[in-house]
Each structure stands twice: as C-alpha cells, then as structure tokens.
Design a protein around this motif. Structure first.
Motif, PDB file in Angstrom:
ATOM      1  N   UNK A  41       0.826  -1.263  -0.089  1.00 35.16           N
ATOM      2  CA  UNK A  41      -0.045  -0.086   0.058  1.00 35.16           C
ATOM      3  C   UNK A  41       0.925   1.270  -0.129  1.00 35.16           C
ATOM      4  N   UNK A  42       1.855   1.453   0.782  1.00 38.16           N
ATOM      5  CA  UNK A  42       2.678   2.351   0.854  1.00 38.16           C
ATOM      6  C   UNK A  42       3.261   3.031  -0.584  1.00 38.16           C
ATOM      7  N   UNK A  43       3.698   1.625  -1.381  1.00 35.84           N
ATOM      8  CA  UNK A  43       4.310   1.854  -2.577  1.00 35.84           C
ATOM      9  C   UNK A  43       3.112   2.380  -3.653  1.00 35.84           C
ATOM     10  N   UNK A  44       1.986   1.877  -3.350  1.00 36.22           N
ATOM     11  CA  UNK A  44       1.028   2.491  -4.239  1.00 36.22           C
ATOM     12  C   UNK A  44       0.637   3.712  -3.990  1.00 36.22           C
ATOM     13  N   UNK A  45       0.565   4.248  -3.172  1.00 34.79           N
ATOM     14  CA  UNK A  45       0.227   5.782  -2.537  1.00 34.79           C
ATOM     15  C   UNK A  45       1.538   6.646  -3.000  1.00 34.79           C
ATOM     16  N   UNK A  46       2.791   5.943  -2.932  1.00 40.52           N
ATOM     17  CA  UNK A  46       4.049   6.774  -3.301  1.00 40.52           C
ATOM     18  C   UNK A  46       3.762   7.084  -4.935  1.00 40.52           C
ATOM     19  N   UNK A  47       3.359   5.992  -5.613  1.00 42.63           N
ATOM     20  CA  UNK A  47       3.080   6.014  -7.190  1.00 42.63           C
ATOM     21  C   UNK A  47       1.917   6.911  -7.438  1.00 42.63           C
ATOM     22  N   UNK A  48       1.053   6.912  -6.636  1.00 42.32           N
ATOM     23  CA  UNK A  48      -0.115   7.952  -7.065  1.00 42.32           C
ATOM     24  C   UNK A  48       0.270   9.483  -6.610  1.00 42.32           C
ATOM     25  N   UNK A  49       0.990   9.618  -5.653  1.00 41.08           N
ATOM     26  CA  UNK A  49       1.363  10.769  -5.195  1.00 41.08           C
ATOM     27  C   UNK A  49       2.538  11.399  -6.391  1.00 41.08           C
ATOM     28  N   UNK A  50       3.408  10.537  -7.025  1.00 37.79           N
ATOM     29  CA  UNK A  50       4.290  10.928  -7.946  1.00 37.79           C
ATOM     30  C   UNK A  50       3.566  11.299  -9.276  1.00 37.79           C
ATOM     31  N   UNK A  51       2.140  10.856  -9.490  1.00 34.31           N
ATOM     32  CA  UNK A  51       1.558  11.171 -10.666  1.00 34.31           C
ATOM     33  C   UNK A  51       1.429   9.931 -11.601  1.00 34.31           C
ATOM     34  N   UNK A  52       1.430   8.710 -11.209  1.00 32.57           N
ATOM     35  CA  UNK A  52       1.180   7.538 -11.725  1.00 32.57           C
ATOM     36  C   UNK A  52       0.052   7.598 -12.466  1.00 32.57           C
ATOM     37  N   UNK A  53      -0.162   6.926 -13.792  1.00 29.40           N
ATOM     38  CA  UNK A  53      -1.587   6.844 -14.395  1.00 29.40           C
ATOM     39  C   UNK A  53      -2.132   5.539 -13.999  1.00 29.40           C
ATOM     40  N   UNK A  54      -1.558   4.518 -13.847  1.00 31.86           N
ATOM     41  CA  UNK A  54      -1.943   3.079 -13.600  1.00 31.86           C
ATOM     42  C   UNK A  54      -0.662   2.395 -12.664  1.00 31.86           C
ATOM     43  N   UNK A  55      -1.313   1.847 -11.687  1.00 31.09           N
ATOM     44  CA  UNK A  55      -0.097   1.140 -10.943  1.00 31.09           C
ATOM     45  C   UNK A  55      -0.253  -0.297 -11.012  1.00 31.09           C
ATOM     46  N   UNK A  56       0.951  -0.768 -11.627  1.00 32.92           N
ATOM     47  CA  UNK A  56       1.107  -2.256 -11.877  1.00 32.92           C
ATOM     48  C   UNK A  56       1.268  -2.909 -10.366  1.00 32.92           C
ATOM     49  N   UNK A  57       0.578  -3.928 -10.233  1.00 34.92           N
ATOM     50  CA  UNK A  57       0.686  -4.756  -9.025  1.00 34.92           C
ATOM     51  C   UNK A  57       1.750  -5.996  -9.491  1.00 34.92           C
ATOM     52  N   UNK A  58       2.940  -5.955  -8.937  1.00 39.89           N
ATOM     53  CA  UNK A  58       3.868  -7.044  -9.462  1.00 39.89           C
ATOM     54  C   UNK A  58       4.552  -7.386  -8.090  1.00 39.89           C
ATOM     55  N   UNK A  59       4.973  -8.657  -8.192  1.00 45.31           N
ATOM     56  CA  UNK A  59       4.581  -9.800  -8.947  1.00 45.31           C
ATOM     57  C   UNK A  59       3.169 -10.283  -8.395  1.00 45.31           C
ATOM     58  N   UNK A  60       2.105 -10.189  -9.620  1.00 44.48           N
ATOM     59  CA  UNK A  60       0.722 -10.472  -9.235  1.00 44.48           C
ATOM     60  C   UNK A  60       0.703 -11.732  -8.459  1.00 44.48           C
ATOM     61  N   UNK A  61       1.302 -12.791  -8.835  1.00 44.11           N
ATOM     62  CA  UNK A  61       1.106 -13.966  -8.349  1.00 44.11           C
ATOM     63  C   UNK A  61       1.580 -14.076  -7.030  1.00 44.11           C
TER      64      UNK A  61
END
Length: 219
Positions: free
Chosen positions: A115-135
């Motif tokens: 979740x922290x990395x997702x929020x960091x990506x959003x705050x930086x302006x990411x359009x889509x967040x790749x959840x990786x490795x999804x498996x």
C-alpha cells in the motif's frame, strides 16, 4: 496518440502482451504473433537486446499501441519515448520516470507491491499502478488495497494465465499484463501457438468488458 487515447486502448484491450526475448528478431516475431491473435497493446521489455529498435519498428504498425517495460531510470524513459513508446512500465516506483512520462504526455505504469508503494506512485503522478509480482499477491490482496484507495487504477502483472484471467478483474483493475503463459512457445519457434493463445486471451477479455469499464470510469 494522446495519453487519454492510450489509456482508452489499454482499458479496451484489457490485455497487455509482455514480450521479453533474448534476440530482437524473435521479439518482433512474438509481437507479430500476438498482433495476429488480436492483441493490440504490447510491452517490449528493455531487457530484450536492442529493445528500443523493436519498439521503433512496432510503433509504425497501425492500430498497435506499443510500450516499453523494465524502465528503471529517466534516461531510459526518455530513450524509450523517443523510440515511440506510448506507455512505460517499471517493476518499481521511480518518481523521475513518472515525471518524464508526464512531461511528454506518455502513460506511466510503475510497479508496486505494498500500500505504501501504491500511494507513493499515486503521489508521484502515476496513471496506472502495476501490481507486481501479481502471483505473489493474488486478486484478494489487490481488492483489499483498492477499498481504501478507490482513486487508484491497477494492472496486475506476473502470474496471469488464461485459466485465472477472470479472477484478476477485481476493484480498480482495468487490464492485466501477460508474459510467459502467452509467449512461452517462442522457445520452440511455434509462433502459431502464440497467436492461438492470444485469441483465447482476447476472447476472455471481451467477456470481461463491463467490470473493467466500471473500474475505469475516471477515464
């Protein structure tokens, strides 16, 4: 293409074919096999030798949206954009790469695990967040993260197969990245099998339409 057009293409395709090969000629053949099977969004991993040349060649193909994968720094991001990449994917969050995408009107899809990395990506302006490795995460994990972050748009990558494909379209997921399960027959030179598998993914994506479209209403 403008950014909104690229985002719409990703949303409509619901499948991004990940092409990662040891030779550029094979990468082009794999990409063409995916195109022949109906997949229109392609990620060329820059671990592929001369991957920028592959992107440049594919960018001239009508109706195909080509992006660069494994983009780790802004210099590589700039080179990929100049080669014709319309979206950039990374295995991690690099704010400078995201800013480079924003500067040039290119879609940014950084990779995140927590979740922290997702929020960091959003705050930086990411359009889509790749959840990786999804498996290693699973659809339920992504669905749980989407609950407190309804503004996030997700793309699971790593572990998506034709059998588990429908299960990945949980809250917030608009498309998936598919690599080995789609392209593995290239090792034996069987590009026809890639085309056949691509057709199966395209058919599965068509059945998945409404849920993915609801997840992308902000586009």
């Amino acid at each position: 293409m403008k950014k909104l057009d690229v985002l719409a293409a990703i949303r409509d395709s619901k499948v991004i074919a990940i092409v990662r090969e040891d030779e550029p000629d094979i990468a082009l053949k794999v990409a063409q096999a995916c195109i022949d099977g109906g997949i229109r969004c392609l990620e060329i991993a820059l671990t592929t030798p001369n991957g920028l040349d592959v992107i440049s060649a594919l960018s001239k193909t009508d109706g195909v949206v080509v992006g660069a994968g494994t983009v780790l720094d802004p210099e590589t991001a700039s080179a990929a954009i100049q080669a014709g990449a319309l979206f950039l994917l990374s295995p991690a969050v690099n704010a400078e790469v995201i800013r480079m995408c924003s500067r040039h009107g290119v879609v940014s899809i950084p990779g995140a695990f927590s979740p922290t990395e997702v929020v960091t990506a959003l705050e930086a302006g990411a359009d889509v967040v790749k959840m990786f490795p999804a498996a290693s995460l699973g659809p339920n994990y992504i669905d749980a993260i989407a609950a407190p972050l309804p503004q996030a748009v997700f793309l699971p990558s790593g572990g998506v197969t034709i059998d588990n494909f429908p299960g990945w379209f949980v809250r917030g997921v608009v498309a998936v990245g598919v690599g080995g399960p789609l392209t593995c027959s290239a090792a034996g030179g069987d590009y026809g099998a890639i085309t056949a598998t691509a057709r199966r993914f395209v058919a599965a994506a068509a059945r998945q339409g409404s849920r993915a479209e609801r997840a992308a209403t902000s586009w």
